[in-house]
Design an enzyme around this catalytic site. Structure first.
Site, short mmCIF file in Angstrom:
data_model
loop_
_atom_site.label_atom_id
_atom_site.label_comp_id
_atom_site.label_asym_id
_atom_site.label_seq_id
_atom_site.Cartn_x
_atom_site.Cartn_y
_atom_site.Cartn_z
N TYR A 61 0.88 -1.13 -0.29
CA TYR A 61 -0.26 0.16 -0.35
C TYR A 61 0.94 1.35 0.04
O TYR A 61 2.16 1.06 0.07
CB TYR A 61 -1.14 0.21 1.50
CG TYR A 61 -0.43 0.15 2.33
CD1 TYR A 61 0.60 -1.25 2.73
CD2 TYR A 61 -0.07 0.94 2.71
CE1 TYR A 61 0.83 -0.83 4.38
CE2 TYR A 61 0.34 1.32 4.87
CZ TYR A 61 1.28 0.33 5.25
OH TYR A 61 1.33 0.57 6.37
N ASP A 164 5.99 -6.81 2.35
CA ASP A 164 6.50 -5.92 1.64
C ASP A 164 7.50 -5.00 2.66
O ASP A 164 8.58 -4.62 1.64
CB ASP A 164 6.26 -4.49 0.72
CG ASP A 164 4.67 -3.79 1.54
OD1 ASP A 164 5.16 -4.06 2.99
OD2 ASP A 164 4.76 -2.91 1.19
N ASP A 165 7.07 -6.00 3.83
CA ASP A 165 8.45 -5.23 4.99
C ASP A 165 9.22 -5.94 5.98
O ASP A 165 10.35 -5.21 6.17
CB ASP A 165 7.48 -3.74 5.80
CG ASP A 165 6.45 -4.76 6.86
OD1 ASP A 165 6.25 -5.86 6.58
OD2 ASP A 165 6.22 -4.40 7.78
N GLU A 254 -2.98 -17.18 8.85
CA GLU A 254 -2.10 -18.04 8.13
C GLU A 254 -3.15 -20.13 8.88
O GLU A 254 -3.36 -20.51 7.87
CB GLU A 254 -1.06 -18.44 9.62
CG GLU A 254 0.22 -17.24 8.89
CD GLU A 254 -0.42 -16.22 10.33
OE1 GLU A 254 -1.32 -15.78 10.41
OE2 GLU A 254 0.09 -14.95 9.72
N HIS A 281 10.62 -11.11 10.83
CA HIS A 281 8.96 -10.21 10.40
C HIS A 281 9.76 -8.59 11.26
O HIS A 281 9.50 -7.77 11.47
CB HIS A 281 8.58 -10.55 11.33
CG HIS A 281 7.40 -10.06 11.24
ND1 HIS A 281 6.40 -9.19 12.48
CD2 HIS A 281 5.94 -10.56 10.69
CE1 HIS A 281 5.35 -8.71 12.14
NE2 HIS A 281 5.13 -9.62 10.83
N ARG A 283 9.93 -4.57 10.80
CA ARG A 283 8.03 -3.08 10.89
C ARG A 283 9.16 -1.97 10.21
O ARG A 283 9.98 -1.63 11.16
CB ARG A 283 7.76 -3.28 11.91
CG ARG A 283 7.26 -5.17 12.10
CD ARG A 283 6.40 -4.81 13.27
NE ARG A 283 4.84 -4.36 12.48
CZ ARG A 283 3.54 -4.05 13.18
NH1 ARG A 283 3.80 -4.21 14.73
NH2 ARG A 283 2.88 -3.83 12.75
N1 UDP Z 1 -0.55 -3.88 3.66
C1 UDP Z 1 -1.87 -3.52 2.71
N2 UDP Z 1 -2.17 -2.31 3.44
C2 UDP Z 1 -2.47 -1.39 4.13
C3 UDP Z 1 -2.19 -2.33 5.44
C4 UDP Z 1 -0.74 -3.49 4.70
O1 UDP Z 1 -1.82 -4.05 2.12
O2 UDP Z 1 -3.13 -1.45 4.71
C5 UDP Z 1 0.43 -5.14 3.24
C6 UDP Z 1 1.76 -4.78 3.84
O3 UDP Z 1 2.20 -3.55 2.49
C7 UDP Z 1 2.35 -6.45 3.74
C8 UDP Z 1 1.07 -6.65 5.06
O4 UDP Z 1 0.16 -5.77 3.64
O5 UDP Z 1 2.98 -6.11 3.02
C9 UDP Z 1 0.58 -6.99 5.42
O6 UDP Z 1 0.99 -5.72 6.56
P1 UDP Z 1 1.84 -5.59 7.57
O7 UDP Z 1 3.28 -5.30 6.77
O8 UDP Z 1 1.49 -3.60 8.25
O9 UDP Z 1 1.27 -5.85 8.97
P2 UDP Z 1 2.37 -6.87 10.06
O10 UDP Z 1 3.37 -6.44 9.98
O11 UDP Z 1 1.60 -6.02 11.31
O12 UDP Z 1 2.18 -8.61 9.75
MN MN Z 2 5.06 -6.27 8.03
#
Ligand code: UDP
Ligand code: MN
Length: 308
Positions: A61, A164-165, A254, A281, A283
């Site tokens: 996003y 993506d992160d 999952e 993981h 962030r």
């Molecule tokens: N993501 C998305 N829309 C959103 C928030 C997150 O598409 O509004 C995507 C984000 O880019 C990532 C995945 O969903 O690839 C998981 O999100 P995030 O990393 O924020 O989750 P967390 O690390 O908390 O599990």
């Molecule tokens: Mn994440």
């Protein structure tokens, strides 16, 4: 007085010596650029075409750090020619940032660029019009549909949910290529669930998963992160109902997809008998833009005419 004279023949010899040195330096340079042993090994052993394809599914996003995150990921694709990137923007249209990135990374042919916006959950139980449905569900399900429609079921391939992160080692993708047909591969994930590492626990012979060390909601059927597994694609065709769902509790996505397609006993342990951490993981912190906001109020911006 004796005069030093350089004959044309000597010049020719000098040029040849110079060219030979240049060639040796160039060759050695190439040698060191071939990369780590585990990569050389797989490409030497298998003809590239016989390697299983890996479909990496990334919901993404728009936010200030998006291009930085996707650039990091794109470098993994440059190292592995059998990766295909299914990237799904959480937006009503695809955006130039993602489009440009795929093109500039040379991934136009090896990627599928989709978009679908996470809908607002008007009719859900708390009736809050701003309550969003769980993120990533709509996007990952769209990617699963794309795979079921476009991938040849006869061809050996694997799917992986690649947020993506996170931070990924190239070695993780080499591990995924070992996933057997009909199985789900699993491995440890670093820095998640309140632990240094969440990992499957194996039997004495290291052949089967007998449990997990999760501290957060360990009662989940599969108490693992999205980055902890990849699925042999034949399972998606065998179980067409397998997908993500809105109705499930936080942390159960999952388990939601995995419960359709496998059991704990059938999981395939990878990454050196689940002893190596090849994905973290991580962030990214929210970008501080206080000064940018001030500039914007004066009608200016630091990134005028630039893509950051
Ligand atoms: N993501 C998305 N829309 C959103 C928030 C997150 O598409 O509004 C995507 C984000 O880019 C990532 C995945 O969903 O690839 C998981 O999100 P995030 O990393 O924020 O989750 P967390 O690390 O908390 O599990
Ligand atoms: Mn994440």
């Amino acid at each position: 007085m004796s005069e030093m004279r350089i004959r044309p023949r000597q010049v020719l010899i000098l040029i040849i010596v110079f060219l030979v040195i240049l060639l040796i330096v160039h060759r050695n340079g190439k040698h060191t650029c071939q990369g780590p042993e585990f990569l050389q090994a797989i490409y030497a052993r298998d003809n590239e075409k016989s390697l299983p394809k890996i479909y990496a599914i990334t919901p993404t996003y728009t936010r200030p750090s998006q291009k930085a995150e996707l650039t990091r990921l794109s470098h993994i694709f440059m190292l592995l020619s059998n990766l295909h990137w299914v990237i799904i923007e959480d937006a009503n249209t695809t955006t130039p940032v993602v489009r440009n990135l795929l093109r500039q990374a040379g991934l136009s042919e090896r990627s599928t660029h989709l978009n679908i916006k996470t809908p607002v959950g008007y009719k859900l139980k708390n009736k809050d019009p701003n309550w969003l449905k769980p993120r990533g569900v709509e996007q990952r399900n769209l990617a699963l549909n794309w795979i079921r429609t476009n991938v040849n079921p006869e061809q050996r391939s694997v799917i992986f949910f690649m947020d993506d992160d996170n931070s990924y080692s190239v070695e993780l993708f080499v591990e995924m290529m070992k996933i057997e047909p009909g199985r789900v591969g699993v491995w440890p994930v670093g820095l998640v669930g309140g632990l240094m590492v969440e990992k499957p626990i194996l039997n004495e012979d290291n052949t089967h998963v007998i449990g997990f060390n999760a501290a957060w909601r360990p009662e989940r059927p599969f108490p693992i992160d999205m980055a902890a597994f990849a699925i042999s694609t034949d399972l998606l065709f065998k179980y067409p109902q397998a997908q993500f769902a809105y109705e499930v509790e936080r942390g159960y996505q999952e388990s939601e997809i995995l419960r359709h397609i496998t059991t704990r006993e059938k999981l395939q342990p990878l990454a050196n008998n689940c002893r190596d951490v090849l994905v973290w993981h991580t962030r990214t912190e929210k970008t501080n833009l206080v000064s940018e906001v001030k500039l914007n109020k004066e009608g200016k911006r630091s990134d005028e005419g630039m893509e950051v």
